[in-house]
Design a protein around this motif. Structure first.
Motif, PDB file in Angstrom:
ATOM      1  N   GLY A 182       0.927  -1.127  -0.053  1.00 58.57           N
ATOM      2  CA  GLY A 182      -0.122   0.004  -0.105  1.00 58.57           C
ATOM      3  C   GLY A 182       0.722   1.238   0.009  1.00 58.57           C
ATOM      4  O   GLY A 182       2.031   1.168   0.066  1.00 58.57           O
ATOM      5  N   PRO A 183       0.278   2.331  -0.004  1.00 58.19           N
ATOM      6  CA  PRO A 183       1.004   3.720  -0.387  1.00 58.19           C
ATOM      7  C   PRO A 183       1.444   3.939   1.093  1.00 58.19           C
ATOM      8  O   PRO A 183       1.318   3.806   2.235  1.00 58.19           O
ATOM      9  N   ARG A 184       2.597   4.976   0.968  1.00 57.61           N
ATOM     10  CA  ARG A 184       3.196   5.742   2.090  1.00 57.61           C
ATOM     11  C   ARG A 184       2.508   6.865   2.491  1.00 57.61           C
ATOM     12  O   ARG A 184       2.296   7.650   1.842  1.00 57.61           O
ATOM     13  N   THR A 185       2.072   6.922   3.641  1.00 53.80           N
ATOM     14  CA  THR A 185       1.415   8.102   4.408  1.00 53.80           C
ATOM     15  C   THR A 185       2.117   8.491   5.336  1.00 53.80           C
ATOM     16  O   THR A 185       2.196   9.944   5.487  1.00 53.80           O
ATOM     17  N   GLY A 186       3.247   8.128   5.972  1.00 54.52           N
ATOM     18  CA  GLY A 186       4.247   8.805   6.796  1.00 54.52           C
ATOM     19  C   GLY A 186       3.642   8.925   8.382  1.00 54.52           C
ATOM     20  O   GLY A 186       4.331   9.533   9.258  1.00 54.52           O
ATOM     21  N   LYS A 187       2.276   8.576   8.284  1.00 53.08           N
ATOM     22  CA  LYS A 187       1.520   8.585   9.744  1.00 53.08           C
ATOM     23  C   LYS A 187       1.319   7.276  10.423  1.00 53.08           C
ATOM     24  O   LYS A 187       1.023   6.283   9.608  1.00 53.08           O
ATOM     25  N   TYR A 188       1.730   6.944  11.777  1.00 53.33           N
ATOM     26  CA  TYR A 188       1.430   5.681  12.111  1.00 53.33           C
ATOM     27  C   TYR A 188       1.504   5.885  13.634  1.00 53.33           C
ATOM     28  O   TYR A 188       1.789   6.931  14.356  1.00 53.33           O
ATOM     29  N   GLU A 189       0.896   4.873  14.453  1.00 56.78           N
ATOM     30  CA  GLU A 189       1.005   4.728  15.928  1.00 56.78           C
ATOM     31  C   GLU A 189       1.565   3.649  16.477  1.00 56.78           C
ATOM     32  O   GLU A 189       1.322   2.534  15.765  1.00 56.78           O
TER      33      GLU A 189
ATOM     34  N   GLY B 124      -3.907  -2.671  10.918  1.00 53.08           N
ATOM     35  CA  GLY B 124      -2.945  -2.994   9.946  1.00 53.08           C
ATOM     36  C   GLY B 124      -1.897  -1.653   9.677  1.00 53.08           C
ATOM     37  O   GLY B 124      -2.215  -0.715  10.125  1.00 53.08           O
ATOM     38  N   ILE B 125      -1.250  -1.802   8.747  1.00 51.19           N
ATOM     39  CA  ILE B 125      -0.146  -0.838   8.419  1.00 51.19           C
ATOM     40  C   ILE B 125       0.235  -1.458   6.944  1.00 51.19           C
ATOM     41  O   ILE B 125       0.440  -2.474   6.642  1.00 51.19           O
ATOM     42  N   SER B 126       0.541  -0.429   5.847  1.00 46.49           N
ATOM     43  CA  SER B 126       1.159  -0.808   4.653  1.00 46.49           C
ATOM     44  C   SER B 126       2.418  -0.907   4.902  1.00 46.49           C
ATOM     45  O   SER B 126       3.244  -0.521   6.061  1.00 46.49           O
ATOM     46  N   VAL B 127       3.258  -1.825   3.993  1.00 47.40           N
ATOM     47  CA  VAL B 127       4.426  -1.969   4.151  1.00 47.40           C
ATOM     48  C   VAL B 127       5.414  -0.808   4.168  1.00 47.40           C
ATOM     49  O   VAL B 127       6.446  -0.646   4.687  1.00 47.40           O
ATOM     50  N   ALA B 128       4.970   0.313   3.319  1.00 48.95           N
ATOM     51  CA  ALA B 128       5.765   1.388   3.001  1.00 48.95           C
ATOM     52  C   ALA B 128       5.704   2.202   4.416  1.00 48.95           C
ATOM     53  O   ALA B 128       6.606   2.890   4.790  1.00 48.95           O
ATOM     54  N   ASP B 129       4.673   2.425   5.100  1.00 45.09           N
ATOM     55  CA  ASP B 129       4.451   2.827   6.428  1.00 45.09           C
ATOM     56  C   ASP B 129       5.382   2.229   7.423  1.00 45.09           C
ATOM     57  O   ASP B 129       5.699   2.612   8.408  1.00 45.09           O
TER      58      ASP B 129
ATOM     59  N   SER C 115       5.004  -2.742  17.758  1.00 46.50           N
ATOM     60  CA  SER C 115       4.230  -2.693  16.487  1.00 46.50           C
ATOM     61  C   SER C 115       3.790  -1.282  16.193  1.00 46.50           C
ATOM     62  O   SER C 115       4.106  -0.574  16.846  1.00 46.50           O
ATOM     63  N   ALA C 116       3.258  -1.324  14.814  1.00 44.94           N
ATOM     64  CA  ALA C 116       2.663   0.122  14.586  1.00 44.94           C
ATOM     65  C   ALA C 116       1.654  -0.212  13.521  1.00 44.94           C
ATOM     66  O   ALA C 116       1.433  -1.024  12.808  1.00 44.94           O
ATOM     67  N   VAL C 117       0.825   0.826  13.727  1.00 41.75           N
ATOM     68  CA  VAL C 117      -0.553   0.815  12.860  1.00 41.75           C
ATOM     69  C   VAL C 117      -0.793   2.199  11.851  1.00 41.75           C
ATOM     70  O   VAL C 117      -0.248   2.898  12.696  1.00 41.75           O
ATOM     71  N   ALA C 118      -1.401   1.999  11.006  1.00 43.24           N
ATOM     72  CA  ALA C 118      -1.733   3.169  10.267  1.00 43.24           C
ATOM     73  C   ALA C 118      -2.985   3.054   9.272  1.00 43.24           C
ATOM     74  O   ALA C 118      -3.612   1.861   9.166  1.00 43.24           O
TER      75      ALA C 118
END
Length: 317
Positions: free
Chosen positions: A238-245, A273-278, A298-301
């Protein structure tokens, strides 16, 4: 002066995006270590270091690490009957090499299975111990075209396992579209697939179990600076948003809502979940900030539309 980072598995799913993120930030020189690291492409600050990681000796790994500041382990073995042994033994040698190298930091990408389903101080149950969690995971994977396509690509499109995943996705799509008109054949696909998870002797594949076992090499280890990153349940292209928790130790779950409150499975509809890019963004941020040394996290976006396919691997120009 650039920080020099070695990435194990630079042309793979997670590793390719980590390399791309490192290079795009402009302050890193990257060494890609694998059998065919040149597959990723060419870049002025990317140096391929061909090495068969699975068969490499500890001495060869120490030699590969001696000129770098940071190692990011994105190693993921090919599927096969000995994948558990291959994964655990290879990571064991990598960890020993890291301990005997003058590294500033070692980050490893594990799996969701090692994350706890509650407070680790009061429970020992992880995601890989829970059949209800794994059933929710299988359903969530099937309901995402990006996740299904990535797994097919990872396993091999012609393998029986991939065909089973695609058949299950098709049956799930038919169920969610119009349960009343679900054919007996598709109902059987769903029932047989889910019965393997809920009642089968071996409901969880060896890869997540092996990844969980490798966490024991790190847990409580103070002999070198490490960080263990476990992707959440929905880890997809998926796309890169640059934002995660960030979440520490526990499986990231959405709160129980009115929609999920009545479910017989407490995890149904709650997997994040999260994209591989994020996740690559989160990993490289950790290389820079070093806030989670000795932590399991872990991280989610926010995820893109899960009916879409996305490119599974990054490539350098």
């Amino acid at each position: 002066m650039h920080t020099k980072v070695a990435v194990l598995g630079p042309a793979g799913f997670g590793g390719s995006y980590v390399v791309s993120e490192l290079l795009n930030r402009g302050s890193y020189d990257v060494v890609g270590i694998s059998r065919n690291p040149e597959k990723l492409g060419q870049h002025d600050r990317y140096t391929p270091h061909p090495l068969d990681i699975i068969n490499a000796t500890i001495a060869e790994l120490v030699e590969a690490f001696k000129s770098v500041d940071v190692v990011i382990n994105a190693f993921n073995p090919p599927y096969g009957p000995s994948v558990y042994k291959t994964f655990v033994e290879t990571v064991r040698r990598i960890v020993i090499a890291a301990k005997h190298s003058n590294l500033q930091y070692f980050l490893t990408i594990g799996g969701t299975g090692s994350l706890y389903l509650g407070d680790p101080a009061t429970t020992h149950e992880t995601a890989a111990d829970s059949r209800p969690f794994w059933l929710a995971y299988r359903r969530a994977t099937a309901d995402s075209e990006a996740a299904t396509y990535h797994m097919e690509e990872r396993i091999g499109f012609d393998s029986p396992m991939s065909q089973g995943m695609r058949d299950y996705r098709s049956a799930r799509q038919a169920l969610l579209t119009d349960a009343g008109s679900l054919s007996p054949g598709r109902r059987k696909v769903i029932d047989d697939t889910e019965k393997m998870v809920t009642e089968g002797l071996d409901p969880i594949p060896d890869i997540p179990i092996a990844a969980r076992a490798t966490f024991m090499f790190f847990d409580g280890n103070t002999t070198f600076p490490w960080s263990f990153v476990s992707p959440p349940a929905k880890y997809i292209p998926g796309p890169r948003t640059g934002k995660y928790e960030v979440h520490i130790d526990r499986v990231p779950l959405a709160p129980v809502s009115e929609r999920t409150k009545g479910s017989e499975n407490e995890f149904e509809g709650r997997l994040l979940g999260i994209s591989v890019a994020d996740l690559a963004v989160a990993i490289v941020d950790e290389v820079e900030k070093r806030e989670k040394v000795g932590k399991h996290w872990s991280a989610v976006a926010e995820l893109p539309g899960e009916g879409e396919r996305h490119a599974s691997y990054a490539r350098l120009s």
